[in-house]
Design an enzyme around this catalytic site. Structure first.
Site, mmCIF file in Angstrom:
data_model
loop_
_atom_site.group_PDB
_atom_site.id
_atom_site.type_symbol
_atom_site.label_atom_id
_atom_site.label_comp_id
_atom_site.label_asym_id
_atom_site.label_seq_id
_atom_site.Cartn_x
_atom_site.Cartn_y
_atom_site.Cartn_z
ATOM 1 N N GLU A 102 0.825 -1.219 0.000
ATOM 2 C CA GLU A 102 0.000 0.000 0.000
ATOM 3 C C GLU A 102 0.858 1.268 0.000
ATOM 4 O OE1 GLU A 102 -2.827 -0.291 3.196
ATOM 5 O OE2 GLU A 102 -3.435 -2.322 2.629
ATOM 6 N N GLU B 85 -4.776 -8.597 0.428
ATOM 7 C CA GLU B 85 -5.635 -8.389 1.601
ATOM 8 C C GLU B 85 -7.046 -8.173 1.078
ATOM 9 O OE1 GLU B 85 -4.668 -5.201 4.219
ATOM 10 O OE2 GLU B 85 -2.594 -5.854 4.565
#
Length: 347
Positions: A155, A273
């Site tokens: 991220e 995720e």
């Protein structure tokens, strides 16, 4: 065996491996699918089926190995991918992580997230100022020996400082990523399979710098996505499994799945995720999200792994991403987990 009989057997096994005809499978069907030969290859890409993974105990003090085992028991399936998180000079794989991959009855492969620039900057890593840190990891990786996934600074969008000289611009991330992978390769590390795990939020995808994050196909093994959906209508990012793959920035640009498969068609895609959430205390049903997964995977063959992130509260403390917040949610998740599409052996 007659050719006609053999052909029928092969077709039957193929259908079972695909796993999309039904949401559940009998133990006998699951065994047949596994015997059909779905297994991981050189870059841990499955020859068929989809790798199933998990991370549990997030934002708690619970030992992550125990948390994952509890999650596996609740979900009814071993997490073939065991997702862990590290930063800076933390030594990993840890003894506990290694032990999780040495359990012959529950085969697992590691997915290690590493914020390599912790306490530094991406630009400094790219310039070689953290080579000692990289080399120490290279030695541990080689000593471990087994193949495992490595996500460098998952991220990254959330960490970008879009200011000249910050050392944390998108182009600095790309340079850091390239330098790290090239140095690992130069040190003879052959068992690391890297994953570039994006946040994939449409807010970030709309930024002019977003395209600069990608370091090049030659240093990326898998493209990853971390993405979640709400099960509360009217709440942020309400939707099903398909919605977390298709968020589009304003202006008509491609959604994440279409971007990845168009711009980087040779790369397998990992949902590194994922999960469904509701606000803590709301106890909203998550079944419709879990029930949507198989149909979406059928439409999206580039997805070769999905890794659920399980926690009773996220880093902001107000979202429950657990699979068992309601009994109906857990039942639907167990039904999903039982599907033979996830019967992939580690090769």
């Amino acid at each position: 065996m007659k050719r006609s009989t053999l052909r029928k057997t092969v077709l039957t096994l193929t259908a079972l491996v695909a796993g999309f005809g039904a949401a559940t499978a009998t133990p006998a069907q699951a065994a047949q699918a596994a015997d059909a030969g779905c297994r991981t290859g050189a870059k841990l890409v499955p020859t068929c089926g989809v790798l199933w993974g998990g991370a549990a105990g997030g934002f708690t003090s619970a030992p992550r190995d125990k948390a994952l085992k509890d999650w596996e028991k609740a979900s009814g399936r071993t997490a073939t991918i065991f997702h862990q998180y590290h930063k800076g000079n933390e030594p990993f794989p840890t003894k506990a992580e290694i032990a999780m991959t040495e359990d012959a009855a529950h085969p697992r492969v590691l997915l290690e997230n590493w914020k390599i620039a912790y306490g530094s900057t991406w630009a400094k890593v790219a310039k070689g100022e953290q080579d000692k840190r990289i080399d120490a990891f290279a030695a541990r990786a080689k000593a471990y020996g087994k193949k495992f996934f490595l996500a460098l600074n998952h991220e990254p969008e959330n960490d970008v400082v879009a200011r000249a000289g910050s050392g944390m611009q998108a182009k600095d991330f790309a340079a850091m990523y390239r330098h790290t992978i090239e140095r690992l390769r130069a040190k003879g590390v052959t068992n690391v399979v890297n994953v570039l795990a994006y946040m994939g939020n449409e807010k970030w995808m709309a930024q002019s710098w977003w395209k600069d994050l990608y370091p090049g196909d030659d240093v990326v093994d898998w493209v990853g996505l971390d993405s979640y959906v709400s099960v509360e209508k009217g709440y942020y990012h309400f939707g099903d499994f398909g919605d977390l793959l298709d968020r589009k920035p304003k202006g008509g640009a491609l959604g994440f799945y279409d971007w990845a498969t168009t711009k980087h068609a040779s790369k397998p895609l990992m949902i590194a995720e994922w999960g469904a959430y509701h606000r803590v205390g709301k106890r909203a049903d998550k079944s419709f999200v879990y029930d949507s997964v198989l149909a979406e995977l059928k439409k999206r063959p580039a997805i070769k792994a999905i890794v659920h992130f399980d926690t009773k509260h996220d880093d902001e403390g107000d979202r429950d991403i657990s699979i068992d917040s309601t009994s109906s949610s857990l039942s639907a998740f167990r039904k999903l987990a039982a599907n033979p599409i996830f019967n992939v052996k580690l090769g």
